[in-house]
Design a protein around this motif. Structure first.
Motif, PDB file in Angstrom:
ATOM      1  N   SER A 126      18.632  27.800  33.600  1.00 14.85           N
ATOM      2  CA  SER A 126      19.907  28.065  34.274  1.00 14.85           C
ATOM      3  C   SER A 126      20.763  26.812  34.282  1.00 14.85           C
ATOM      4  O   SER A 126      20.266  25.680  34.229  1.00 14.85           O
ATOM      5  CB  SER A 126      19.676  28.554  35.713  1.00 14.85           C
ATOM      6  OG  SER A 126      19.033  27.537  36.477  1.00 14.85           O
ATOM      7  N   GLY A 128      25.043  25.603  35.715  1.00 20.95           N
ATOM      8  CA  GLY A 128      26.245  26.078  36.390  1.00 20.95           C
ATOM      9  C   GLY A 128      27.202  24.954  36.724  1.00 20.95           C
ATOM     10  O   GLY A 128      26.831  23.776  36.769  1.00 20.95           O
ATOM     11  N   THR A 130      30.524  24.145  39.481  1.00 21.26           N
ATOM     12  CA  THR A 130      31.259  24.553  40.679  1.00 21.26           C
ATOM     13  C   THR A 130      32.433  23.609  40.871  1.00 21.26           C
ATOM     14  O   THR A 130      32.257  22.385  40.885  1.00 21.26           O
ATOM     15  CB  THR A 130      30.363  24.522  41.932  1.00 21.26           C
ATOM     16  OG1 THR A 130      29.252  25.390  41.727  1.00 21.26           O
ATOM     17  CG2 THR A 130      31.127  24.970  43.160  1.00 21.26           C
ATOM     18  N   ASP A 314      33.472  29.053  39.915  1.00 19.17           N
ATOM     19  CA  ASP A 314      32.060  28.876  39.618  1.00 19.17           C
ATOM     20  C   ASP A 314      31.773  29.452  38.233  1.00 19.17           C
ATOM     21  O   ASP A 314      32.331  30.494  37.845  1.00 19.17           O
ATOM     22  CB  ASP A 314      31.180  29.599  40.647  1.00 19.17           C
ATOM     23  CG  ASP A 314      31.328  29.012  42.029  1.00 19.17           C
ATOM     24  OD1 ASP A 314      30.825  27.900  42.241  1.00 19.17           O
ATOM     25  OD2 ASP A 314      31.968  29.662  42.871  1.00 19.17           O
ATOM     26  N   ALA A 315      30.913  28.791  37.493  1.00 22.81           N
ATOM     27  CA  ALA A 315      30.426  29.284  36.203  1.00 22.81           C
ATOM     28  C   ALA A 315      28.914  29.147  36.203  1.00 22.81           C
ATOM     29  O   ALA A 315      28.377  28.062  36.426  1.00 22.81           O
ATOM     30  CB  ALA A 315      31.036  28.505  35.046  1.00 22.81           C
ATOM     31  N   ALA A 316      28.207  30.275  35.979  1.00 27.57           N
ATOM     32  CA  ALA A 316      26.744  30.277  36.014  1.00 27.57           C
ATOM     33  C   ALA A 316      26.201  30.776  34.683  1.00 27.57           C
ATOM     34  O   ALA A 316      26.700  31.759  34.118  1.00 27.57           O
ATOM     35  CB  ALA A 316      26.243  31.159  37.153  1.00 27.57           C
ATOM     36  N   SER A 318      22.433  31.644  32.581  1.00 27.57           N
ATOM     37  CA  SER A 318      20.994  31.828  32.743  1.00 27.57           C
ATOM     38  C   SER A 318      20.443  32.600  31.552  1.00 27.57           C
ATOM     39  O   SER A 318      21.125  33.445  30.961  1.00 27.57           O
ATOM     40  CB  SER A 318      20.677  32.574  34.037  1.00 27.57           C
ATOM     41  OG  SER A 318      21.232  33.877  34.006  1.00 27.57           O
ATOM     42  N   TRP A 329      26.418  34.515  30.790  1.00 23.16           N
ATOM     43  CA  TRP A 329      27.162  33.770  31.799  1.00 23.16           C
ATOM     44  C   TRP A 329      27.952  34.690  32.716  1.00 23.16           C
ATOM     45  O   TRP A 329      28.185  35.871  32.406  1.00 23.16           O
ATOM     46  CB  TRP A 329      28.113  32.767  31.142  1.00 23.16           C
ATOM     47  CG  TRP A 329      29.055  33.371  30.120  1.00 23.16           C
ATOM     48  CD1 TRP A 329      28.838  33.478  28.792  1.00 23.16           C
ATOM     49  CD2 TRP A 329      30.322  33.962  30.381  1.00 23.16           C
ATOM     50  NE1 TRP A 329      29.895  34.095  28.170  1.00 23.16           N
ATOM     51  CE2 TRP A 329      30.838  34.403  29.145  1.00 23.16           C
ATOM     52  CE3 TRP A 329      31.097  34.177  31.524  1.00 23.16           C
ATOM     53  CZ2 TRP A 329      32.060  35.039  29.016  1.00 23.16           C
ATOM     54  CZ3 TRP A 329      32.328  34.793  31.400  1.00 23.16           C
ATOM     55  CH2 TRP A 329      32.797  35.216  30.160  1.00 23.16           C
ATOM     56  N   THR A 331      31.372  34.091  35.603  1.00 20.75           N
ATOM     57  CA  THR A 331      32.326  33.163  36.225  1.00 20.75           C
ATOM     58  C   THR A 331      32.973  33.827  37.427  1.00 20.75           C
ATOM     59  O   THR A 331      33.128  35.056  37.467  1.00 20.75           O
ATOM     60  CB  THR A 331      33.423  32.736  35.236  1.00 20.75           C
ATOM     61  OG1 THR A 331      34.162  33.905  34.831  1.00 20.75           O
ATOM     62  CG2 THR A 331      32.826  32.045  34.025  1.00 20.75           C
TER      63      THR A 331
END
Length: 483
Positions: A126, A128, A130, A314-316, A318, A329, A331
Motif C-alpha cells: 500500500s 498513499g 495526503t 487523499d490518494a491511496a 494498494s 488506486w 482518490t
C-alpha cells in the motif's frame, strides 16, 4: 457553480489580503521635546567610537567581547530561534503533503475434519498521499506570519542593543583599570616620599631639630598611605575579573591591558534631536517592532473568530503484487468549513487579551523612549557639571600646593608646627588621586553618551553573522509597514 466558488475563494486567499489590518499608530509613542536641555554641535563622532582612544589593546578587547560575551552569544541564539519561528509561521500558509507506504504479509492456517489442514499466505502493498491546505480567507495565517517576522526583526535589534551595551561596558572597565593603575602609581610615589620624609624627620630628631611628635605624625602619615594601597590593588583585580567576564572568559590571567595611564577624551558626539533616537537606538527600534508585532496578533485573533475553510486530498494505492501497486488506486477530494458557534467566549477573550498585550507593548515602547531621552539628558548635564567640577578641583589642587609650599617654608623656619605642613601635604596627595578618579569619571561619561545616542555601527559589524531575511520575510516586512 461550485467550481466557480472554489476558484473565487482560492483567488481571494492567494492574494494574501488581510481583512483585519493593524491599528494605525502615530509616529512617536509619546510627546517628545523639541531639543535637549543641553546639546552639542560638534561632529557626530566616529562610528566605532572606541577606536578614537587609539589603543590597539582596547580594540582587541572590544572585538573579543562582541563575539565571546555571554549576553551577545545569548542574543545570537535567540535570533536563530526567532528566525526559525518566523519560517514556521510562513510554512503555515502553504499546503502540507504527507506520504505513507507499507507492506503486509499474512499467514493463515485452517484445519477441518474432512480436508485436514490448509495454509494460506497473502501479501499486501500500500501507498498513499495526503494533502491539506487552509484557505487564509481572512488573513489570520498571514497576520501570524507578519507578527513573527516583526518579532524576528526585533530580536535582531536586541542583538545590536547587546553589542552597544557590551562595547560600552568593556571600555568602561578598561578605563577603571587604567584609573586604578594611575592611582596606584601616584600612591606608590607618595609612599616613597613619605618614607623619605620619615627618615628625614628621624635624622632631624637625632640632631635635635624635630621632636618625637613630628616623627610619630610622619609615621602615622606613612601608615595611612600604605593602608590605602591594598584596597586600590583589590579594586584593580576586581575590575580585571569583571572585564574578563565581559569578554566571555572565566579568568583574567592572560588579560592584556597594555596602558598604564588614562587616555585623552574622545571627541564629543553631536547629540542631535530627541526624535533621532527613534532610529538611532536599537532598543527603541526593537520596542517599536514589538508593538507592530502585537498589533498583528490582534488582527490574527480577530480573524480567528470567523469560519475557516480547509481543502484536503487523499490518494491511496494498494495491491497484492508490488508491480501492480499503482494500478489500483482511489482518490478523494474534500473541503470543509468550520466556524465557532459556541466556545464559551474563548476567542473573544483571546482577542481582548491581544489588545491588552498591544497596549502593554505601547506603554513599554513609550517608557523606553522616555528613558532613552532621560539617559541622554543625564549624560549631557553630567558632561557639563563634571567638567566644571574637575576645573574647580584643579584650582583646589593648585591652592593646596601653594599652601604646602608656605607650610613647608614656615616649618623649616620654625614658625609653624609639623602637623600643619603634614596636613597640607596629605591634602595635596588626596587631591592628586581624586583628580585621576574624576577624570576617569568624565571619560566614562563620554562613553555613556555614545552608548545612549546609539548609532548604526552594529549593522556593519554584526551584519555578516546575522541570519538574512528570506524573500518571504522581506515581502511580509514590506506589507507590515503599511499597517
Amino acid at each position: 457553480m461550485i467550481r466557480l466558488l472554489v476558484i473565487i475563494i482560492t483567488a481571494f486567499s492567494v492574494a494574501g489580503c488581510t481583512l483585519f489590518q493593524p491599528a494605525v499608530r502615530p509616529d512617536t509613542p509619546i510627546a517628545l521635546p523639541d531639543h535637549y536641555a543641553l546639546y552639542t554641535t560638534d561632529d557626530p563622532g566616529p562610528g566605532r567610537w572606541w577606536e578614537a582612544f587609539g589603543s590597539d589593546s582596547l580594540n582587541r578587547l572590544v572585538e573579543e567581547a562582541l563575539t565571546g560575551n555571554f549576553d551577545v552569544r545569548t542574543a545570537w541564539a535567540r535570533l536563530q530561534q526567532a528566525e526559525a519561528v518566523a519560517r514556521q509561521a510562513g510554512a503555515d500558509l502553504k499546503p502540507t503533503i504527507d506520504g505513507v507506504a507499507g507492506a503486509d504479509k499474512n499467514w493463515q492456517q485452517t484445519r477441518t475434519d474432512d480436508a485436514g489442514t490448509t495454509h494460506t499466505q497473502t501479501k499486501t502493498f500500500s501507498a498513499g498521499l495526503t494533502a491539506a491546505y487552509e484557505l487564509d480567507l481572512w488573513g489570520r495565517l498571514d497576520a501570524l506570519r507578519q507578527s513573527e517576522v516583526l518579532e524576528f526583526e526585533a530580536v535582531r535589534e536586541d542583538l545590536d542593543a547587546a553589542a552597544v551595551t557590551v562595547s560600552a561596558a568593556v571600555v568602561g572597565a578598561w578605563i577603571d583599570i587604567l584609573s586604578l593603575r594611575r592611582q596606584i602609581d601616584i600612591l606608590t610615589e607618595q609612599i616613597d616620599i613619605n618614607q623619605r620624609m620619615l627618615k628625614l624627620q628621624e635624622l632631624r630628631f637625632v640632631n635635635g631639630q624635630a621632636n618625637a611628635l613630628d616623627v610619630s605624625q610622619q609615621k602615622e602619615a606613612l601608615a595611612a598611605a600604605k593602608a590605602k594601597l591594598p584596597m586600590l590593588q583589590l579594586d584593580e583585580q576586581v575590575q580585571r575579573n569583571a572585564l574578563a567576564i565581559l569578554l566571555g572568559r572565566a579568568d583574567s590571567h592572560n588579560l592584556a591591558v597594555d596602558e598604564a595611564t588614562l587616555p585623552d577624551l574622545i571627541p564629543l558626539p553631536k547629540a542631535g534631536l530627541p526624535v533621532d533616537l527613534l532610529a538611532a537606538r536599537p532598543d527603541i527600534r526593537a520596542a517599536g517592532l514589538r508593538l507592530k508585532a502585537a498589533d498583528w496578533q490582534v488582527s490574527a485573533a480577530r480573524a480567528d473568530r470567523l469560519p475557516a475553510i480547509v481543502l484536503s486530498a487523499d490518494a491511496a494505492f494498494s495491491s497484492d503484487a508490488l508491480d501492480l501497486l499503482f494500478s489500483n488506486w482511489i482518490t478523494t477530494l474534500a473541503g470543509s468549513i468550520t466556524g465557532p458557534i459556541f466556545d464559551g467566549g474563548n476567542r473573544a477573550a483571546e482577542a481582548d487579551r491581544t489588545r491588552a498585550a498591544a497596549d502593554e507593548a505601547l506603554a513599554a515602547y513609550a517608557q523606553i523612549v522616555a528613558e532613552a531621552i532621560g539617559e541622554v539628558e543625564d549624560s549631557l548635564v553630567t558632561e557639563t557639571r563634571q567638567t566644571e567640577y574637575i576645573v574647580l578641583l584643579q584650582e583646589q589642587l593648585g591652592a593646596s600646593q601653594t599652601t604646602l609650599r608656605a607650610a613647608h617654608l614656615q616649618y623649616m623656619n620654625g614658625q609653624d608646627n609639623y602637623l600643619d605642613y603634614l596636613t597640607a601635604w596629605t591634602s595635596v596627595q588626596d587631591l592628586q588621586r581624586q583628580l585621576v578618579d574624576e577624570n576617569a569619571t568624565l571619560i566614562k561619561n563620554r562613553v555613556t553618551l555614545y552608548r545612549t545616542l546609539g548609532g548604526d555601527w552594529t549593522g556593519t559589524l554584526l551584519g555578516e553573522r546575522a541570519p538574512q531575511k528570506t524573500p518571504s520575510t522581506t515581502s511580509s516586512s514590506k506589507s507590515s509597514s503599511n499597517g
